[in-house]
Design an enzyme around this catalytic site. Structure first.
Site, PDB file in Angstrom:
ATOM      1  N   CYS A 133      54.507 -37.513 -99.113  1.00 17.00           N
ATOM      2  CA  CYS A 133      55.299 -37.440-100.351  1.00 17.00           C
ATOM      3  C   CYS A 133      54.955 -38.523-101.376  1.00 17.00           C
ATOM      4  CB  CYS A 133      56.791 -37.466-100.070  1.00 17.00           C
ATOM      5  SG  CYS A 133      57.264 -37.147 -98.390  1.00 17.00           S
ATOM      6  N   ARG A 171      52.543 -40.969 -86.999  1.00 17.55           N
ATOM      7  CA  ARG A 171      53.887 -41.476 -86.721  1.00 17.55           C
ATOM      8  C   ARG A 171      53.898 -42.086 -85.333  1.00 17.55           C
ATOM      9  NH1 ARG A 171      57.510 -36.507 -89.212  1.00 17.55           N
ATOM     10  NH2 ARG A 171      56.585 -36.639 -91.293  1.00 17.55           N
ATOM     11  N   GLN A 179      50.155 -31.981 -91.669  1.00 12.16           N
ATOM     12  CA  GLN A 179      51.229 -31.165 -92.237  1.00 12.16           C
ATOM     13  C   GLN A 179      50.645 -30.263 -93.310  1.00 12.16           C
ATOM     14  OE1 GLN A 179      53.802 -34.398 -93.639  1.00 12.16           O
ATOM     15  NE2 GLN A 179      55.430 -33.480 -92.431  1.00 12.16           N
ATOM     16  N   ASP A 192      51.679 -29.587 -96.185  1.00 16.44           N
ATOM     17  CA  ASP A 192      52.760 -30.204 -96.937  1.00 16.44           C
ATOM     18  C   ASP A 192      52.651 -29.819 -98.403  1.00 16.44           C
ATOM     19  OD1 ASP A 192      54.925 -31.801 -97.209  1.00 16.44           O
ATOM     20  OD2 ASP A 192      53.898 -33.691 -96.803  1.00 16.44           O
ATOM     21  N   HIS A 195      54.847 -30.520-102.314  1.00 17.79           N
ATOM     22  CA  HIS A 195      55.976 -31.071-103.048  1.00 17.79           C
ATOM     23  C   HIS A 195      56.074 -30.360-104.379  1.00 17.79           C
ATOM     24  CE1 HIS A 195      55.106 -34.089-100.002  1.00 17.79           C
ATOM     25  NE2 HIS A 195      56.416 -34.205 -99.965  1.00 17.79           N
ATOM     26  N   LYS A 216      68.888 -29.113 -96.814  1.00 13.44           N
ATOM     27  CA  LYS A 216      67.633 -28.447 -96.455  1.00 13.44           C
ATOM     28  C   LYS A 216      67.890 -27.115 -95.776  1.00 13.44           C
ATOM     29  CE  LYS A 216      67.454 -30.663 -91.967  1.00 13.44           C
ATOM     30  NZ  LYS A 216      66.688 -31.226 -90.901  1.00 13.44           N
ATOM     31  N   HIS A 272      60.517 -30.994-100.892  1.00 14.40           N
ATOM     32  CA  HIS A 272      59.433 -31.051 -99.906  1.00 14.40           C
ATOM     33  C   HIS A 272      59.466 -29.728 -99.169  1.00 14.40           C
ATOM     34  CE1 HIS A 272      59.943 -35.606 -99.518  1.00 14.40           C
ATOM     35  NE2 HIS A 272      61.140 -35.242 -99.898  1.00 14.40           N
TER      36      HIS A 272
HETATM   37 ZN   LIG Z   1      57.546 -34.830 -98.455  1.00 13.39          ZN
END
Ligand SMILES: [Zn+2]
Ligand SMILES: [Zn+2]
Length: 680
Positions: free
Chosen positions: A371, A400, A418, A420, A422, A506, A552
């Site tokens: 992000c 992580r 991910q 991912d 945004h 979410k 996200h």
């Molecule tokens: Zn994010």
């Protein structure tokens, strides 16, 4: 003295006016004695409440204590004993064995039967707690001597006696302080903890008694121990009290329970099937991936066959992103600690991050999330409302920290990718954006062969204002857009109040695999925190500066984890369009190798992934090897096929399909691949 009358609304729309204090069991009996006998518990929904507001988030594998003891939202539906007196107007449903929530009740009742048996055999044991789980139940015990396998067998036998005695589960109450004094006196340190933590001073606490056994418990329970019909004690595990190794070590006994022996047997058959499909096992057998001791735990090595599947997944995802108006970006794997301070990760997320690396100019950290990087791209140039929505997508690798010993194949790792994205947009655009995210998530699940999914909406707890970032208007807008988006899509969902992250509500989408297991992968998550921390802006139509709304979203979630789920879902027999080798070529003898090369060249030119087995082996051995690799097509050819320009086709799951001109085979395979068919 006049008795108060209450109105009980039944599911068929009928309303019964009965004296306050009437029990669900009495109402069931007045409807039909058969219903009364079949009922397990009752569900009450206050007339002001809505039916969608299911209580709680269901039990996870390791349910929190809070979930087990906390008092429920007064407006939510709740389960009560059949013998609970009704005190106010209410909706009433009599829950039978068919309701999934009834299964949780019988499992928790089985946990009480387990504790009853343990105390009868080992009276020195102290009780922790015993919740139901998605797979069964457990109970935590403290006893200095470890239980042996023989003890577990004796406990299961004793449980059968407790069930045969058919003892009623009776709810009792006691003033909290009296209960605490008794637990203290008996050295029941865990019960003292639970009562202290989860009840208010001056309150009455509830207990459930069966025979001589009594347990501090919120309930509800089945009417009697005889209703625990099919169960099994499974295993034993150690755990420190409250997860702290300075505390006494507890012994956790696991078991499972169902309403019938048939359902119990089916459960074990499913487990056996799941073990055969274990992605770690298949990953090795099919040479898809490995985890290397020398490199470290939780770090995935994608071997050529696994990497090929990943390439197909990633190509599909990137193309689909572009088609849906996303912009692809790439960002680094590390950044200065300053960035993580600005984003706040250095504070609230530090324990999940790799420790900093010291370089000559600053300390750096591996990224746990993409992000902040996407935000830096957004911020790099001024934005106007005409630039929005800006949708940045990346297959971004994140790292992580997971404690050593907690990693599990592809499902729990320290480094993963991910898919991912945004989305930065105006408040007016957000609803359409969320609808588009859900559409996209549905496309992912459908394309990769999952037909069923469950949706959860996690909202905030407005009574706990201090714990959340963002204004009340932010929260109202976000929750409304999520709800409206789900309703526009006609998707059924479960609301989980108080489960939102501190920075926004979410939607979680859980897919259901071929064995009926739920997997949490896709998520669409609002964020009121980062746009404020990074002072994101756009110039609106009004010429003023505004803060964009940020979402996200990840659909595979983690590519590694999604791949793990795919392996288990398909038991390694990937659909043709995903299979690393789509056709295995088997020349019958050495003199057919030239024809094999020709077939290979034509298939490759048509875009198929093929492999020739030109070893000096018997034809049947080569066919067996391709079959063991779960190759969708095996093409065999000898003199006859070579002369006719054909191949003899074996299709996975269907066997020998006979000969076919090569061009016809290619057309057929290309059609299946092009449509991303999951038929083969
Ligand atoms: Zn994010
Ligand atoms: Zn209980």
């Amino acid at each position: 003295m006049s008795t108060q009358t209450i109105a009980v609304h039944l599911p068929d729309g009928a309303i019964r006016n009965v004296p306050a204090g009437t029990t669900p069991l009495e109402i069931a009996n007045s409807i039909s004695p058969r219903l009364a006998a079949a009922a397990v518990v009752a569900r009450l929904t206050p007339l002001s409440g809505t039916k969608k507001q299911d209580a709680g988030g269901g039990a996870a594998e390791q349910p929190s204590e809070a979930a087990m003891y906390a008092t429920q939202d007064g407006n939510a539906a709740r389960l009560v004993d059949l013998t609970a007196p009704l005190t106010a107007d209410t909706r009433l449903e009599l829950i039978t064995e068919k309701d999934p929530e009834a299964l949780m009740v019988v499992r928790h009742s089985a946990a009480h039967v387990l504790a009853t048996a343990v105390l009868e055999l080992f009276p020195e044991t102290k009780l922790g707690h015993g919740p139901a789980t998605d797979a069964g139940f457990f109970y935590d015990f403290y006893r200095e001597t470890p239980f042996t396998p023989e003890d577990l067998a004796a406990i299961e036998a004793k449980m059968r006696e407790v069930v045969a005695r058919d003892e009623k589960f009776v709810r009792e109450h006691e003033p909290r302080e009296q209960a605490l004094a008794e637990f203290d006196r008996d050295g029941d340190f865990m019960k003292t903890h639970f009562v202290t933590k989860f009840t208010e001073p001056g309150a009455e606490v509830s207990f459930y008694r069966n025979g001589k056994f009594v347990d501090f418990c919120r309930g509800p329970h089945v009417p009697s121990t005889g209703r625990v019909k099919a169960f099994k004690v499974l295993s034993l595990a150690g755990a420190y009290w409250l997860g702290d190794e300075k505390n006494p070590q507890l012994q956790r006994i696991y078991g499972t329970a169902f309403f019938s022996q048939k359902a119990l047997d089916e459960h074990f058959a499913r487990l056996e099937e799941a073990a055969k499909r274990d992605h770690r096992l298949l990953g090795k057998q099919l040479d898809l991936f490995s985890i290397q001791e020398l490199a470290g735990a939780g770090l995935i090595f994608w071997h050529p066959r696994g990497a090929m599947i990943r390439k197909v997944m990633e190509d599909w995802m990137r193309e689909e992103c572009l088609r849906r108006g996303y912009l692809l970006v790439y960002t680094p794997h590390v950044a200065r600690v300053n960035l993580w301070q600005t984003s706040g990760h250095e504070g609230f997320y530090a324990q999940n991050m790799f420790t900093p690396m010291e370089l000559d100019d600053a300390n750096y950290r591996m990224k746990p999330m993409n992000c902040p990087f996407h935000i830096l791209i957004y911020k790099n140039s001024p934005k106007s409302y005409r630039d929005l929505p800006a949708r940045y997508a990346e297959l971004g690798n994140v790292y992580r920290y997971e404690r050593s010993g907690t990693m599990h194949g592809l499902l729990r790792v320290r480094g993963f990718t991910q898919d991912d994205a945004h989305i930065f947009c105006t408040p007016g655009q957000i609803e359409d954006e969320v609808v588009a995210c859900i559409d996209f998530a549905e496309a992912v699940l459908k394309t990769f062969g999952f037909n069923e999914f469950k949706v959860e909406l996690s909202t905030w707890d407005p009574n706990d204002r201090a714990h959340y970032a963002g204004s009340d208007e932010n929260w109202a807008l976000a929750e409304r857009s999520l709800r409206t988006a789900l309703e526009r899509k006609g998707i059924e969902y479960k609301t989980i109040p108080g489960e939102a992250a501190f920075y926004g509500p979410k939607i979680d989408i859980k897919l259901v695999d071929v064995l009926g297991r739920l997997w949490q992968l896709s998520t669409v998550q609002f964020d009121f925190n980062l746009p404020a921390r990074f002072e994101l802006e756009y110039v609106g139509e009004d010429g003023e500066r505004h803060q964009p709304v940020m979402v996200h979203r990840a659909l595979f979630g983690s590519v590694e984890r999604f791949f793990g789920v795919l392996i288990e879902h398909y038991a390694g027999a990937f659909p043709l369009w995903l299979a690393p080798v789509q056709a295995g070529l088997v020349p019958i003898s050495e003199r057919h190798h030239a024809y094999a090369k020709k077939v290979e060249a034509e298939l490759k030119a048509a875009g198929l992934r093929v492999e020739i087995d030109d070893r000096n082996e018997k034809m049947n051995g080569k066919i067996r090897d391709f079959a063991n690799q779960k190759t969708p097509y095996i093409l065999v050819f000898g003199d006859k096929e070579e002369a006719a320009g054909t191949v003899s086709v074996r299709t996975r799951g269907k066997g020998d399909q006979g000969s076919m001109p090569l061009a016809e085979f290619i057309a057929k395979a290309k059609a299946l691949i092009g449509s991303q068919s999951t038929e083969l």
